[in-house]
Write a protein that holds these residues in place. Structure first.
Motif, PDB file in Angstrom:
ATOM      1  N   PRO A   1       1.100  -1.143  -0.178  1.00  0.00           N
ATOM      2  CA  PRO A   1      -0.460   0.250   0.033  1.00  0.00           C
ATOM      3  C   PRO A   1       0.351   1.291   0.111  1.00  0.00           C
ATOM      4  CG  PRO A   1      -0.825  -1.732   1.426  1.00  0.00           C
ATOM      5  CD  PRO A   1       0.684  -2.207   1.167  1.00  0.00           C
ATOM      6  N   ASP A   2       1.838   1.172   0.465  1.00  0.00           N
ATOM      7  CA  ASP A   2       2.572   2.696   0.837  1.00  0.00           C
ATOM      8  C   ASP A   2       3.189   2.860  -0.695  1.00  0.00           C
ATOM      9  OD1 ASP A   2       3.904   0.597   1.781  1.00  0.00           O
ATOM     10  OD2 ASP A   2       5.125   1.855   2.953  1.00  0.00           O
ATOM     11  N   GLU A   3       3.795   1.658  -0.526  1.00  0.00           N
ATOM     12  CA  GLU A   3       4.672   1.945  -1.962  1.00  0.00           C
ATOM     13  C   GLU A   3       3.635   2.390  -2.918  1.00  0.00           C
ATOM     14  OE1 GLU A   3       7.106  -1.323  -2.658  1.00  0.00           O
ATOM     15  OE2 GLU A   3       8.196  -1.959  -1.037  1.00  0.00           O
TER      16      GLU A   3
ATOM     17  N   ALA B   1      -0.407   4.821   6.491  1.00  0.00           N
ATOM     18  CA  ALA B   1      -0.610   6.487   5.632  1.00  0.00           C
ATOM     19  C   ALA B   1      -1.103   7.652   6.881  1.00  0.00           C
ATOM     20  CB  ALA B   1      -0.912   6.580   4.220  1.00  0.00           C
ATOM     21  N   ARG B   2      -1.349   8.523   6.999  1.00  0.00           N
ATOM     22  CA  ARG B   2      -1.680   9.317   7.687  1.00  0.00           C
ATOM     23  C   ARG B   2      -3.173   9.067   7.563  1.00  0.00           C
ATOM     24  NH1 ARG B   2       0.994  14.443   9.125  1.00  0.00           N
ATOM     25  NH2 ARG B   2      -1.130  15.577  10.041  1.00  0.00           N
ATOM     26  N   ALA B   3      -3.809   9.092   8.731  1.00  0.00           N
ATOM     27  CA  ALA B   3      -5.447   8.390   8.924  1.00  0.00           C
ATOM     28  C   ALA B   3      -6.063   9.988   8.441  1.00  0.00           C
ATOM     29  CB  ALA B   3      -5.676   8.202  10.167  1.00  0.00           C
ATOM     30  N   ASP B   4      -5.472  11.386   8.672  1.00  0.00           N
ATOM     31  CA  ASP B   4      -6.179  12.791   8.847  1.00  0.00           C
ATOM     32  C   ASP B   4      -5.828  13.656   7.297  1.00  0.00           C
ATOM     33  OD1 ASP B   4      -3.846  13.030   9.153  1.00  0.00           O
ATOM     34  OD2 ASP B   4      -3.358  14.644  10.319  1.00  0.00           O
ATOM     35  N   MET B   5      -6.000  12.648   6.346  1.00  0.00           N
ATOM     36  CA  MET B   5      -6.115  12.899   4.970  1.00  0.00           C
ATOM     37  C   MET B   5      -7.542  12.525   4.087  1.00  0.00           C
ATOM     38  SD  MET B   5      -2.253  13.015   3.267  1.00  0.00           S
ATOM     39  CE  MET B   5      -2.727  13.258   2.195  1.00  0.00           C
ATOM     40  N   ASP B   6      -7.566  13.102   3.180  1.00  0.00           N
ATOM     41  CA  ASP B   6      -8.605  12.351   2.592  1.00  0.00           C
ATOM     42  C   ASP B   6      -8.046  12.841   0.803  1.00  0.00           C
ATOM     43  OD1 ASP B   6      -8.868  14.830   1.628  1.00  0.00           O
ATOM     44  OD2 ASP B   6     -10.812  15.093   2.412  1.00  0.00           O
ATOM     45  N   GLY B   7      -8.832  12.423  -0.361  1.00  0.00           N
ATOM     46  CA  GLY B   7      -7.677  12.147  -1.446  1.00  0.00           C
ATOM     47  C   GLY B   7      -7.972  13.513  -2.087  1.00  0.00           C
ATOM     48  N   ILE B   8      -8.750  14.740  -1.261  1.00  0.00           N
ATOM     49  CA  ILE B   8      -8.797  16.091  -1.818  1.00  0.00           C
ATOM     50  C   ILE B   8      -7.091  16.474  -1.185  1.00  0.00           C
ATOM     51  CG2 ILE B   8     -10.011  18.550  -1.608  1.00  0.00           C
ATOM     52  CD1 ILE B   8     -12.764  16.607  -2.210  1.00  0.00           C
ATOM     53  N   ASP B   9      -7.208  16.088   0.003  1.00  0.00           N
ATOM     54  CA  ASP B   9      -5.835  16.738   0.742  1.00  0.00           C
ATOM     55  C   ASP B   9      -3.853  16.495  -0.548  1.00  0.00           C
ATOM     56  OD1 ASP B   9      -6.898  17.845   1.791  1.00  0.00           O
ATOM     57  OD2 ASP B   9      -6.830  15.891   3.626  1.00  0.00           O
TER      58      ASP B   9
ATOM     59  N   ARG C   1      -6.285   2.605   1.369  1.00  0.00           N
ATOM     60  CA  ARG C   1      -5.910   1.132   1.471  1.00  0.00           C
ATOM     61  C   ARG C   1      -4.130   1.356   2.273  1.00  0.00           C
ATOM     62  NH1 ARG C   1      -1.958  -1.007  -2.444  1.00  0.00           N
ATOM     63  NH2 ARG C   1      -1.467  -3.645  -2.306  1.00  0.00           N
ATOM     64  N   ALA C   2      -3.681   2.540   1.573  1.00  0.00           N
ATOM     65  CA  ALA C   2      -2.380   2.673   2.722  1.00  0.00           C
ATOM     66  C   ALA C   2      -2.367   3.062   4.167  1.00  0.00           C
ATOM     67  CB  ALA C   2      -1.201   4.129   2.886  1.00  0.00           C
ATOM     68  N   GLN C   3      -3.904   3.518   4.813  1.00  0.00           N
ATOM     69  CA  GLN C   3      -4.385   4.249   5.876  1.00  0.00           C
ATOM     70  C   GLN C   3      -4.999   3.014   6.409  1.00  0.00           C
ATOM     71  OE1 GLN C   3      -6.957   7.250   4.318  1.00  0.00           O
ATOM     72  NE2 GLN C   3      -5.844   8.665   5.165  1.00  0.00           N
ATOM     73  N   THR C   4      -5.589   1.931   5.694  1.00  0.00           N
ATOM     74  CA  THR C   4      -6.039   0.735   6.384  1.00  0.00           C
ATOM     75  C   THR C   4      -4.845  -0.285   7.028  1.00  0.00           C
ATOM     76  OG1 THR C   4      -8.429   1.025   4.784  1.00  0.00           O
ATOM     77  CG2 THR C   4      -7.696  -1.269   5.679  1.00  0.00           C
ATOM     78  N   ASP C   5      -3.862  -0.099   6.261  1.00  0.00           N
ATOM     79  CA  ASP C   5      -2.818  -0.636   6.289  1.00  0.00           C
ATOM     80  C   ASP C   5      -1.850  -0.168   7.172  1.00  0.00           C
ATOM     81  OD1 ASP C   5      -0.595  -3.031   5.636  1.00  0.00           O
ATOM     82  OD2 ASP C   5       0.365  -1.241   4.840  1.00  0.00           O
TER      83      ASP C   5
END
Length: 185
Positions: A78-80, A138-146, A131-135
Motif C-alpha cells: 500500500p505505501d509503495e 498513511a496518515r489517517a487525517d487526510m483524504d483524496g482532496i488533500d 488502502r495505505a491508511q487501512t494498512d
C-alpha cells in the motif's frame, strides 16, 4: 468519423499539444488554428470550448494515470503503491503549465468536459490513500482532496525555476509527511 475528418482532428490535437506545451493552459485557440493552418471555426467545430480541447489533450494521460493506480494497487504494498502513483501524478500535473487549475475547477463542475476524467483520477488516488491508511502506513487525517492538493502544489513547484532543482527533495518531504513510520531518505 470519416478518415479525412479523423486526420484533421489528429492534426489539430498534435498542433494543440505543441502550443499548450509552449504556452500552458492559457494557449490561444487562435494560435492553435493559425499553426494548424485552419480557421478558428474549424478548431471550434472540433473543440467548442477550451475545456473540450483540454479534455481531448489530457484524457489519454488521465486515463493512464487512473490505470496506473490499479496496476500499482495490485503489484505493490500500500505505501509503495501510493508513493509510486503520487510520483506519476506529480509528473503529469507538471506536464502543462496551468493544468492544475483546470483540473481543480473541472473536479468541482459536473458539467465540465474534464469532470469524468478528473473525478476518476481523484478517486484512484483516494482509493490508494485509503488502502495505505487501512494498512496503517498513511496518515489517517487526510483524504483524496488533500492528496490532490499536495500533488498540485508539487506540480506548481516544478513550474517555478527557483524551486525546480529542489523538486525531488520536496517530493520526499511531502511523501514523508503523508506516510507514517517511513524512514527518511
Amino acid at each position: 468519423m470519416r478518415a479525412d475528418a479523423l486526420k484533421n482532428y489528429s492534426h489539430l490535437l498534435e498542433v494543440a499539444r505543441d502550443v499548450v506545451t509552449e504556452h500552458g493552459a492559457d494557449a490561444s485557440m487562435r494560435d492553435i488554428a493559425r499553426r494548424a493552418g485552419v480557421g478558428l471555426t474549424t478548431v471550434l467545430r472540433h473543440f467548442p470550448t477550451r475545456e473540450a480541447l483540454f479534455d481531448a489533450l489530457l484524457r489519454t494521460n488521465l486515463d493512464a494515470l487512473t490505470q496506473k493506480a490499479s496496476e500499482f494497487e495490485s503489484s505493490h504494498p500500500p505505501d509503495e503503491a501510493l508513493v509510486s502513483w503520487f510520483r506519476e501524478g506529480v509528473a503529469f500535473v507538471h506536464s502543462y503549465s496551468g493544468v492544475v487549475a483546470l483540473m481543480a475547477r473541472a473536479h468541482e463542475d459536473p458539467n465540465s468536459a474534464l469532470y469524468a476524467s478528473c473525478s476518476a483520477v481523484h478517486e484512484a488516488g483516494a482509493r490508494l490513500l485509503r488502502r495505505a491508511q487501512t494498512d496503517g502506513t498513511a496518515r489517517a487525517d487526510m483524504d483524496g482532496i488533500d492528496l490532490f492538493a499536495l500533488m498540485s502544489a508539487l506540480g506548481w513547484v516544478g513550474d517555478q525555476p527557483s524551486f525546480a532543482p529542489r523538486g525531488d527533495h520536496l517530493f520526499h518531504v511531502i511523501t514523508s509527511a503523508i506516510l507514517t513510520n517511513r524512514p527518511r531518505e
